[in-house]
Design an enzyme around this catalytic site. Structure first.
Site, PDB file in Angstrom:
ATOM      1  N   ASN A   9      33.770  17.415  30.159  1.00 36.04           N
ATOM      2  CA  ASN A   9      32.511  17.831  29.536  1.00 36.04           C
ATOM      3  C   ASN A   9      32.082  19.114  30.242  1.00 36.04           C
ATOM      4  O   ASN A   9      31.592  19.068  31.370  1.00 36.04           O
ATOM      5  CB  ASN A   9      31.462  16.717  29.706  1.00 36.04           C
ATOM      6  CG  ASN A   9      30.077  17.158  29.234  1.00 36.04           C
ATOM      7  OD1 ASN A   9      29.932  18.190  28.590  1.00 36.04           O
ATOM      8  ND2 ASN A   9      29.071  16.363  29.568  1.00 36.04           N
ATOM      9  N   GLU A  60      21.622  13.836  29.574  1.00 38.80           N
ATOM     10  CA  GLU A  60      20.885  15.108  29.628  1.00 38.80           C
ATOM     11  C   GLU A  60      20.168  15.378  28.310  1.00 38.80           C
ATOM     12  O   GLU A  60      19.125  16.028  28.276  1.00 38.80           O
ATOM     13  CB  GLU A  60      21.851  16.252  30.007  1.00 38.80           C
ATOM     14  CG  GLU A  60      22.226  16.176  31.487  1.00 38.80           C
ATOM     15  CD  GLU A  60      23.590  16.734  31.834  1.00 38.80           C
ATOM     16  OE1 GLU A  60      24.194  17.450  31.022  1.00 38.80           O
ATOM     17  OE2 GLU A  60      24.062  16.427  32.958  1.00 38.80           O
ATOM     18  N   GLU A 116      27.732   6.067  31.855  1.00 34.67           N
ATOM     19  CA  GLU A 116      27.395   7.124  32.800  1.00 34.67           C
ATOM     20  C   GLU A 116      26.062   6.799  33.478  1.00 34.67           C
ATOM     21  O   GLU A 116      24.996   7.097  32.937  1.00 34.67           O
ATOM     22  CB  GLU A 116      27.270   8.461  32.070  1.00 34.67           C
ATOM     23  CG  GLU A 116      28.558   8.950  31.457  1.00 34.67           C
ATOM     24  CD  GLU A 116      28.609  10.472  31.373  1.00 34.67           C
ATOM     25  OE1 GLU A 116      29.601  11.042  31.839  1.00 34.67           O
ATOM     26  OE2 GLU A 116      27.646  11.082  30.875  1.00 34.67           O
TER      27      GLU A 116
HETATM   28  P1  PGA Z   1      29.637  14.975  36.452  1.00 35.98           P
HETATM   29  O1  PGA Z   1      29.133  14.875  34.947  1.00 35.98           O
HETATM   30  O2  PGA Z   1      31.076  14.589  36.450  1.00 35.98           O
HETATM   31  O3  PGA Z   1      29.416  16.401  36.850  1.00 35.98           O
HETATM   32  O4  PGA Z   1      28.802  14.006  37.259  1.00 35.98           O
HETATM   33  C1  PGA Z   1      29.585  13.868  34.081  1.00 35.98           C
HETATM   34  C2  PGA Z   1      28.871  13.966  32.760  1.00 35.98           C
HETATM   35  O5  PGA Z   1      27.677  14.279  32.759  1.00 35.98           O
HETATM   36  O6  PGA Z   1      29.466  13.740  31.696  1.00 35.98           O
END
Ligand code: PGA
Length: 248
Positions: free
Chosen positions: A9, A96, A165
């Site tokens: 991502n 997010e 997540e």
């Molecule tokens: P990160 O993000 O691996 O930088 O913690 C994961 C995500 O938000 O999909």
């Protein structure tokens, strides 16, 4: 068992030049990679990535999709537009977007529905905040988030990819322990099994500070079918190392 699925991502990072160089390094190092792999890129770069990824083993993904079909929704990108660019996966309900763009469980469920209707696999993200975990609410929260998507999508739920997540682990360097991840993945698996006879088709990814050092232990868990990787997917050697770990 299906091959593991590893998804980068990129979030709001990149440029025409940086994308080309990151991707050429990743694609050049993919010998021996047998897991499924994809990168989810900012929508302005989907066309660039479509041509760079053509003929490769890396699938193209988007990071969001409109909950609406078409029409007067300035700034939005529809699922059929994504399909036009050969997009195979689309993240929906990333924390997010839930946090900074006010996306409710209902909106996330509609986005998953739009993606499925266009033949795109939604990668539905669920996860609890630190306060919710500390209050013992983890299971209640992730089950509520998944329930909305199950309710809106009926039997098509077996066509999604699910990503657990934990919000407190995203971009923080704090990773869920393999046991913590497995515990939530098992809860999600059971919820899917209650909703569809084809729950085994759903890959459940872990995301949140997954990196080259911790990937093997997380991926060794029974119900961890792959990873959704933010920061570490922007570094070609790290991403490649994780793709190779997932191919073992
Ligand atoms: P990160 O993000 O691996 O930088 O913690 C994961 C995500 O938000 O999909």
């Amino acid at each position: 068992m299906a091959a593991k699925l590893m998804v980068g991502n990129w979030k709001m990072n990149g440029s025409l030049a940086a994308n080309a160089s990151l991707l050429s390094e990743v694609l050049g190092g993919m010998g021996g990679v047998t897991c499924r792999a994809a990168v989810c890129v900012p929508s302005v770069y989907l066309a660039q990535m479509q041509s760079l990824l053509a003929g490769s083993a890396m699938a193209l993904g988007a990071q969001d999709v409109s909950a609406h079909e078409d029409g007067a929704y300035t700034g939005e990108v529809s699922a059929t537009m994504l399909r036009d660019l050969a997009v195979r996966y689309c993240i929906v309900g990333h924390s997010e977007r839930r946090q900074h763009h006010g996306e409710s469980d209902l909106v996330v469920a509609s986005k998953a529905q739009r993606a499925l209707a266009a033949g795109i696999t939604p990668i539905v993200c669920v996860g609890e905040s630190l306060a919710e975990r500390e209050a013992g609410q983890t299971e209640v929260v992730v089950k509520r988030q998944l329930a909305a998507v199950i309710h809106a999508n009926g039997h098509c739920i077996s066509e999604i990819v699910l990503a657990y997540e934990p919000v407190w682990a995203i971009g923080t360097g704090l990773t869920a322990t393999p046991a913590q991840a497995q515990q939530v993945h098992a809860v999600l698996r059971a919820q899917l099994q209650a909703a569809t006879a084809h729950a085994e088709r759903v890959s459940i990814l872990y995301g949140g500070s997954m990196n080259a050092a911790n990937a093997a232990d997380l991926l060794a868990q029974n119900d961890v079918d792959g990873g959704l990787i933010g920061g570490a997917a922007l570094k070609a050697p790290d991403f490649l190392s994780m793709l190779k770990t997932a191919s073992r």
